[in-house]
Design a protein around this motif. Structure first.
Motif, PDB file in Angstrom:
ATOM      1  N   GLU A 124      12.355 -56.850  -7.822  1.00 20.11           N
ATOM      2  CA  GLU A 124      12.724 -55.432  -7.920  1.00 20.11           C
ATOM      3  C   GLU A 124      11.511 -54.542  -7.703  1.00 20.11           C
ATOM      4  O   GLU A 124      11.584 -53.524  -7.002  1.00 20.11           O
ATOM      5  N   LYS A 125      10.383 -54.913  -8.291  1.00 20.80           N
ATOM      6  CA  LYS A 125       9.186 -54.079  -8.191  1.00 20.80           C
ATOM      7  C   LYS A 125       8.698 -53.984  -6.752  1.00 20.80           C
ATOM      8  O   LYS A 125       8.208 -52.931  -6.320  1.00 20.80           O
TER       9      LYS A 125
ATOM     10  N   ASN B 183      14.324 -46.317  -5.930  1.00 19.13           N
ATOM     11  CA  ASN B 183      14.261 -45.156  -6.824  1.00 19.13           C
ATOM     12  C   ASN B 183      15.300 -44.140  -6.360  1.00 19.13           C
ATOM     13  O   ASN B 183      15.045 -43.314  -5.491  1.00 19.13           O
TER      14      ASN B 183
ATOM     15  N   GLN C  26      15.675 -53.555 -13.901  1.00 25.19           N
ATOM     16  CA  GLN C  26      16.335 -52.422 -13.245  1.00 25.19           C
ATOM     17  C   GLN C  26      17.818 -52.693 -13.056  1.00 25.19           C
ATOM     18  O   GLN C  26      18.654 -51.807 -13.252  1.00 25.19           O
TER      19      GLN C  26
ATOM     20  N   ARG D 290       8.304 -43.044  -0.286  1.00 23.78           N
ATOM     21  CA  ARG D 290       8.533 -42.624  -1.654  1.00 23.78           C
ATOM     22  C   ARG D 290       9.600 -41.548  -1.639  1.00 23.78           C
ATOM     23  O   ARG D 290       9.787 -40.871  -0.631  1.00 23.78           O
ATOM     24  N   CYS D 291      10.335 -41.419  -2.718  1.00 25.34           N
ATOM     25  CA  CYS D 291      11.289 -40.324  -2.812  1.00 25.34           C
ATOM     26  C   CYS D 291      10.492 -39.025  -2.896  1.00 25.34           C
ATOM     27  O   CYS D 291       9.861 -38.741  -3.921  1.00 25.34           O
TER      28      CYS D 291
ATOM     29  N   TRP E 171      19.467 -47.711   0.034  1.00 26.62           N
ATOM     30  CA  TRP E 171      19.391 -48.262  -1.324  1.00 26.62           C
ATOM     31  C   TRP E 171      20.739 -48.026  -2.001  1.00 26.62           C
ATOM     32  O   TRP E 171      21.438 -47.058  -1.693  1.00 26.62           O
TER      33      TRP E 171
ATOM     34  N   ASP F 233      18.941 -38.373  -8.702  1.00 21.60           N
ATOM     35  CA  ASP F 233      20.053 -38.012  -9.574  1.00 21.60           C
ATOM     36  C   ASP F 233      20.874 -36.854  -9.017  1.00 21.60           C
ATOM     37  O   ASP F 233      21.721 -36.304  -9.709  1.00 21.60           O
TER      38      ASP F 233
ATOM     39  N   GLY G 149      10.940 -51.431  -5.010  1.00 18.20           N
ATOM     40  CA  GLY G 149      10.667 -50.073  -5.472  1.00 18.20           C
ATOM     41  C   GLY G 149      11.815 -49.097  -5.262  1.00 18.20           C
ATOM     42  O   GLY G 149      11.599 -47.946  -4.854  1.00 18.20           O
TER      43      GLY G 149
END
Length: 399
Positions: free
Chosen positions: A94-95, A100, A356, A70-71, A153, A103, A98
């Motif tokens: 896409e799900k 993410n 997405q 996870r991020c 990603w 920014d 995941g």
């Protein structure tokens, strides 16, 4: 043909292990093939079991280690989710990936208490014609470098409306097993038809570190807004003395024409080769099917059986065929013609599952500046379609 004729839930063509071959005094018995493609309704490939190596050692390539990524907040080490890919699972959604993206630009690295190291970085690249690529990379390895994982990603866009979402990951474990996987989705405007297109692809491979075993798969799907659809896959696998290949494709022109084909073959180091292939073409209830099953012995002796069907839309089917052992038939039967004129997963489905990708925001275009369609991002079409399969051996299907 439906998806259930594609997925393999056992070793292709009844491939034998070394012990099974030895028990038959070095002879590989010719497997029984169907003379025509199975006819069944389309089903989701998610319901199919993945094919893993029968060897317990090779099964490590597919062991789910339960790791997740996870991020995470700044200055905390990323956790690997890089488990080996599974066979015959097609193109993930896409799900499932995941993705993410952060920014903010990040560049971090560190060492954990056990001596393992990690890194994480993210950023943004800009170019001409409004090109923008947001990306993130992360990875790590244990203290001696025998275990390693990487993941990347990205999302890309420009002023032509081109959008791309993608990911790539790779890893290896202490036993020497290694794997790699990449996935892409692309939205662009076709320069000839001016129609919107969405293309998806996935490539996966894994290799054993303890025996001569490995596999590779390449999947692709292409869709446009008027129902034109193309799907296909190339697969290759090897387990010690045995290797096998599979290729299949589907094409729908959006106006009723459909073409489907499959080609499978296998070989052993003893010199035995065998395979099965078929093709069907239909339009407005009229079309044909044809296929061949074949076998070549180590001494070069070849056996084959060919078959065909002609459907004229009048409720009668012309069936014919022959074999190298003298079999032959040529008959007309009363039989309903069945085929799938439309894909079970088409334009509306892929649009609904690409939220997405569609939500990627390009850079704002200044007033008076117009997009240059000649320099837009390349669609997946440039990298998809028939290619030579990796791995040793010749194309036995041409025998």
């Amino acid at each position: 043909m439906a998806a259930c004729t594609r997925g393999l839930v056992a070793r292709p063509f009844g491939l034998k292990t070394r012990l099974e071959v030895a028990s038959n005094h070095g002879e590989v018995r010719m497997p029984v093939f169907r003379e025509r493609p199975l006819r069944c309704k389309a089903v989701s490939t998610k319901s199919m079991l993945p094919l893993s190596y029968p060897s317990q050692r090779s099964q490590r390539l597919f062991k789910n280690q339960g790791l997740q990524l996870r991020c995470t907040r700044k200055n905390s080490a990323p956790q690997s989710r890089d488990t080996p890919p599974k066979r015959d699972t097609g193109i993930a959604s896409e799900k499932e990936w995941g993705i993410n993206l952060l920014d903010e630009e990040v560049k971090e690295f560190g060492t954990n208490e056990d001596g393992s190291t990690w890194y994480r970085e993210s950023g943004e690249d800009l170019g001409e014609n409004g090109y923008r690529c947001r990306w993130a990379r992360m990875g790590g390895q244990n203290k001696d470098g025998s275990v390693e994982w990487k993941e990347t990603w990205w999302e890309k866009s420009d002023w032509t409306g081109y959008k791309e979402l993608g990911a790539e990951k790779s890893g290896k474990n202490a036993e020497g097993d290694s794997w790699w996987e990449t996935w892409k989705e692309v939205l662009y405007q076709d320069e000839w038809s001016n129609l919107a297109r969405i293309e998806r692809s996935a490539e996966k491979q894994a290799r054993s570190g303890t025996e001569d075993a490995g596999w590779y798969e390449k999947w692709w799907e292409k869709y446009d807004a008027k129902g034109w659809t193309e799907k296909g896959a190339h697969k290759y696998g090897r387990l010690n003395e045995q290797s096998w290949w599979e290729k299949w494709g589907e094409h729908y022109d959006g106006r009723g024409f459909v073409l489907k084909w499959t080609d499978k073959w296998a070989e052993t180091k003893l010199g035995t080769r065998w395979g099965d292939k078929w093709e069907e073409k239909f339009f407005a209830g009229i079309g044909s099917r044809q296929g061949e099953t074949w076998h070549v012995s180590p001494a070069g002796e070849r056996w084959s059986r060919t078959w065909g069907e002609e459907h004229n839309g009048d409720g009668k089917v012309h069936k014919y065929g022959k074999s190298t052992t003298g079999e032959s038939w040529d008959i007309f039967v009363n039989e309903e013609t069945y085929y799938e004129a439309e894909p079970h997963y088409g334009w509306a489905d892929v649009v609904g599952d690409s939220t997405q990708l569609l939500s990627i925001k390009p850079l704002e275009r200044p007033p008076g500046v117009f997009p240059d369609f000649g320099s837009s991002g390349l669609p997946l079409t440039e990298n998809l379609g028939p290619t030579d399969d990796p791995g040793p051996g010749t194309d036995a299907s041409s025998s």
